[in-house]
Each structure stands twice: as C-alpha cells, then as structure tokens.
Scaffold this motif. Structure first.
Motif, short mmCIF file in Angstrom:
data_model
loop_
_atom_site.label_atom_id
_atom_site.label_comp_id
_atom_site.label_asym_id
_atom_site.label_seq_id
_atom_site.Cartn_x
_atom_site.Cartn_y
_atom_site.Cartn_z
N GLY A 1 -1.42 65.24 24.85
CA GLY A 1 -1.30 66.37 23.93
C GLY A 1 -2.60 66.69 23.23
N GLU A 2 -2.48 67.65 22.31
CA GLU A 2 -3.63 68.12 21.53
C GLU A 2 -3.42 67.80 20.07
N ILE A 3 -4.46 67.27 19.42
CA ILE A 3 -4.39 66.96 17.99
C ILE A 3 -4.42 68.29 17.23
N VAL A 4 -3.38 68.53 16.42
CA VAL A 4 -3.30 69.79 15.67
C VAL A 4 -3.49 69.59 14.16
N GLU A 5 -3.39 68.34 13.71
CA GLU A 5 -3.58 68.07 12.28
C GLU A 5 -3.86 66.58 12.12
N ILE A 6 -4.68 66.24 11.12
CA ILE A 6 -4.91 64.84 10.80
C ILE A 6 -4.62 64.62 9.32
N ASN A 7 -4.34 63.38 8.98
CA ASN A 7 -4.00 63.02 7.60
C ASN A 7 -5.26 62.50 6.89
N GLU A 8 -6.00 63.41 6.27
CA GLU A 8 -7.24 63.05 5.57
C GLU A 8 -6.99 62.05 4.44
N ALA A 9 -5.78 62.04 3.89
CA ALA A 9 -5.48 61.15 2.76
C ALA A 9 -5.68 59.68 3.13
N ILE A 10 -5.39 59.30 4.39
CA ILE A 10 -5.53 57.89 4.76
C ILE A 10 -6.99 57.52 5.03
N VAL A 11 -7.85 58.52 5.25
CA VAL A 11 -9.28 58.24 5.39
C VAL A 11 -9.84 57.89 4.01
N THR A 12 -9.43 58.67 3.02
CA THR A 12 -9.85 58.45 1.64
C THR A 12 -9.24 57.17 1.07
N ASP A 13 -7.96 56.93 1.40
CA ASP A 13 -7.23 55.78 0.84
C ASP A 13 -6.45 55.08 1.96
N PRO A 14 -7.11 54.21 2.74
CA PRO A 14 -6.43 53.52 3.85
C PRO A 14 -5.22 52.70 3.43
N SER A 15 -5.13 52.33 2.15
CA SER A 15 -3.99 51.52 1.70
C SER A 15 -2.66 52.28 1.82
N LEU A 16 -2.72 53.61 1.94
CA LEU A 16 -1.48 54.38 2.15
C LEU A 16 -0.77 53.94 3.42
N VAL A 17 -1.54 53.53 4.42
CA VAL A 17 -0.94 53.07 5.68
C VAL A 17 -0.16 51.79 5.43
N ASN A 18 -0.68 50.91 4.59
CA ASN A 18 0.02 49.66 4.28
C ASN A 18 1.24 49.90 3.40
N SER A 19 1.11 50.79 2.41
CA SER A 19 2.20 50.99 1.46
C SER A 19 3.33 51.86 2.01
N ASP A 20 3.03 52.77 2.94
CA ASP A 20 4.05 53.68 3.47
C ASP A 20 3.71 54.06 4.92
N PRO A 21 3.71 53.06 5.85
CA PRO A 21 3.25 53.32 7.21
C PRO A 21 4.05 54.37 7.96
N GLN A 22 5.33 54.49 7.67
CA GLN A 22 6.15 55.45 8.40
C GLN A 22 6.51 56.65 7.54
N GLY A 23 5.61 56.95 6.57
CA GLY A 23 5.78 58.09 5.69
C GLY A 23 4.43 58.72 5.41
N ALA A 24 3.93 58.52 4.17
CA ALA A 24 2.66 59.11 3.75
C ALA A 24 1.47 58.57 4.54
N GLY A 25 1.65 57.44 5.23
CA GLY A 25 0.57 56.83 6.01
C GLY A 25 0.47 57.30 7.44
N TRP A 26 1.04 58.47 7.76
CA TRP A 26 0.94 59.00 9.14
C TRP A 26 -0.52 59.28 9.49
N PHE A 27 -0.83 59.29 10.79
CA PHE A 27 -2.21 59.45 11.24
C PHE A 27 -2.55 60.87 11.68
N PHE A 28 -1.78 61.39 12.64
CA PHE A 28 -2.09 62.72 13.17
C PHE A 28 -0.84 63.38 13.73
N LYS A 29 -0.96 64.70 13.91
CA LYS A 29 0.11 65.47 14.54
C LYS A 29 -0.40 65.90 15.90
#
Length: 120
Positions: A69-97
């Motif tokens: 597929g084609e990347i249509v959006e990325i989650n800039e918030a996890i670049v700024t704050d990688p801990s979002l992936v640890n605290s909410d991996p299947q929610g706010a810690g998403w990587f890309f669409k």
C-alpha cells in the motif's frame, strides 16, 4: 476490522485505509521507546518491507509494512514523544495509515484470537 501480523503489528481497517501500529505485546518486549522513525507520506511499501524503525533502551527494531500500500498519514506525535507507543500502543501510539493496494489481502492476517494464541 482489527487484524494482526505474526511480526506483532496491528491494523485497524476502515474501508481501504489501515491504521497500523505495534501490539501491546511488542511494546512490552521492546521496553521504553526513545526514538521512532516513520515512513514518508506518499511512499509505497510492499508487504514485509521495512516501514518504520523504533529504538528502545534495549534494542532497535524494524516495523514492517503489513500489506502492500501507500502511506497516506503518519503519527508525528510519536516522533516527538515515543513514550506514547508504550503507554497506548493500540491507540494514540499508532504509527501510520496505509491505503491498501488490495483490501482482500487482509483476510490472510490473524484475528485477535489467533494473535493471542501466537503470543500466549
């Protein structure tokens, strides 16, 4: 529709767009993330290809593209704050669409019960 890969990515599929991230299991195995590198919007990726990179206090790891597929959006918030992936991996810690090249390919992925059996 929620699907999983054997490489510990999850996909929330809505139409032909899949939101992709790493599972809670993967986040726990990696430990505290300190760096996330995401793919470029507009880039196309093949199933199984490297799409993102994460680094934790323990190790660096690739995040694979779960389907073509084609990347249509990325989650800039996890670049700024990688801990979002640890605290909410299947929610706010998403990587890309990912705009799926062929939505029916998702049928071959694991459902939640099969993934729990894999990691259980």
């Amino acid at each position: 529709m929620l699907k999983f890969t054997e490489e510990h990515e999850w996909l929330q599929i809505d139409g032909d767009i899949a939101t992709v991230g790493i599972t809670t299991h993967a986040a726990e195995q990696l430990g505290d993330l300190v760096f996330v590198e995401l793919p470029e919007v507009g880039g196309t990726h093949a199933k199984g290809g490297d799409a993102a990179t994460v680094e934790s206090v323990k190790a660096a790891s690739d995040v694979f593209c779960p389907l073509d597929g084609e990347i249509v959006e990325i989650n800039e918030a996890i670049v700024t704050d990688p801990s979002l992936v640890n605290s909410d991996p299947q929610g706010a810690g998403w990587f890309f669409k990912l705009k799926l090249a062929n939505r029916s390919d998702a049928d071959a992925l694991l459902d939640e019960a099969a993934y729990k059996e894999l990691v259980g």
